[in-house]
Scaffold this active site. Structure first.
Site: not given
Ligand code: EPU
Length: 342
Positions: A166, A240, A338
């Site tokens: 990520r 997420s 994130e």
């Protein structure tokens, strides 16, 4: 060509959390030429704070944006074949899931596990999107970018993008400097089906599919996502909200001996680290399906923060901070967001 600027522009429908926020100025860019023109002819505009928006699926606005929001809407998908290899290039504004189905329909294999991820092609390399055992870096070849410092276009290969979980150069060191205009991927006509992720094989078995095609994979992944994750068009969310934390194996062992009754969910990363399931940690802290006003966590996936209706960005942010504090207090692990916070 004339660029059309809008003032005090509402961003509620341009962020998948669906929170209210306004941009001081807003402009949409549909081609590389228009982007270059923006930086040559509108100096005053581009010298104010700038925010590049794709699908708005990885951003939480906690405040209005006091500058220029540039929405990249560059369209187009093209491909070329050479023996078993397919090179696919897509404009940064193409909706990621449309690219997935463009490829699946033509039997170009490699991104079927990434079906239904919200957002645009241009955002995919920035946070190196991934799901169900595949990351975009596995198929990435290069991307064309506009360097806002130097005012010129260039191409970044895979190494230059420094992808990791990520993460990328664009999200870290070079944050805000480059604007991705198109991305090229290398796919294959001979699929290597990836069903390593438990829920995919379970879902295939349930449907009696022994030899899945890439279309089966994309269909099954879409079904799993639809069941587990809220649809942003009805319940605001950004997938997420936190990354899954990576810790040394020795730390996991310490946790396991402190909490002998708990069945920690983890995946090996190399030989001496593990990735812990942040959703599981959050659920253990009692947050799954909870809400404070209209801000909450999703009932089927505690890692997903949701806007049930009219939550503000700061209410969602405050909730995320409470979750971070609780996970830290219980397990000694600091969850990292994130999602980009503004
Ligand atoms: N779990 C719980 N409770 C929860 C949520 C999860 O116990 O509330 C457990 C599950 O039972 C499962 C494990 O945690 O054993 C992992 O859950 P899941 O398969 O849903 O995956 P994840 O690790 O939570 C990651 C990605 C997702 C991606 C899925 C599937 C991150 C931060 N998230 O989630 O990506 O779709 O794997 O590959 O890595 C995103 O980045 O926005 C995203 C949705």
């Amino acid at each position: 060509m004339k660029l059309s600027f809008k003032e005090h522009f509402p961003l509620k429908t341009y962020n998948t959390f669906g929170v209210e926020a306004f941009a001081k100025e807003y402009v949409e860019v549909h081609s590389e030429e228009a982007l270059a023109q923006l930086f040559t002819e509108y100096r005053a505009m581009t010298q104010q704070p700038m925010l590049v928006l794709g699908g708005g699926s990885n951003i939480l606005f906690t405040t209005d944006f006091d500058g220029l929001v540039i929405r990249i809407a560059i369209p187009g998908i093209r491909h070329s074949l050479s023996q078993n290899t397919v090179t696919v290039t897509a404009g940064a504004g193409v909706v990621w899931n449309e690219l997935v189905w463009y490829c699946v329909d033509r039997e170009f294999a490699g991104i079927e596990n990434l079906a239904l991820i919200p957002g645009t092609v241009g955002a995919a390399p920035i946070q190196n999107i991934g799901a169900y055992g595949v990351e975009q870096k596995d198929v990435f070849v290069n991307c064309r970018v506009f360097d806002t410092h130097r005012g010129e276009f260039s191409t970044f290969d895979k190494e230059a993008c420094r992808f990791s979980y990520r993460e990328s150069y664009f999200k870290r060191e070079a944050k805000g400097r480059y604007i991705i205009t198109e991305v090229t991927f290398q796919l294959s006509l001979t699929p290597s089906i990836n069903t390593s992720y438990g829920t995919i094989s379970a879902e295939l078995a349930k449907r009696g599919i022994a030899k899945p095609t890439i279309k089966d994979i994309a269909t099954v992944v879409s079904a799993i996502r639809t069941e587990k994750l809220p649809d942003p068009s009805t319940i605001g969310n950004s997938g997420s909200f936190f990354k899954n934390p990576i810790v040394p194996v020795s730390y996991l062992e310490q946790l396991q001996s402190t909490f002998p009754d708990k069945d920690f969910v983890f995946y090996p990363v190399g030989t001496d680290h593990v990735k812990l399931a942040a959703g599981w940690l959050i659920e253990q802290c009692g947050w799954k399906g909870k809400r404070i006003g209209d801000a909450g966590t999703w009932k089927n996936q505690a890692l997903v923060l949701v806007n049930h209706k009219d939550a503000s960005g700061s209410a969602i942010y405050d909730l995320s901070q409470r979750i971070i504090n609780d996970v830290k207090a219980q397990f000694g692990i600091t969850l990292e967001r994130e999602v980009n916070i503004l």
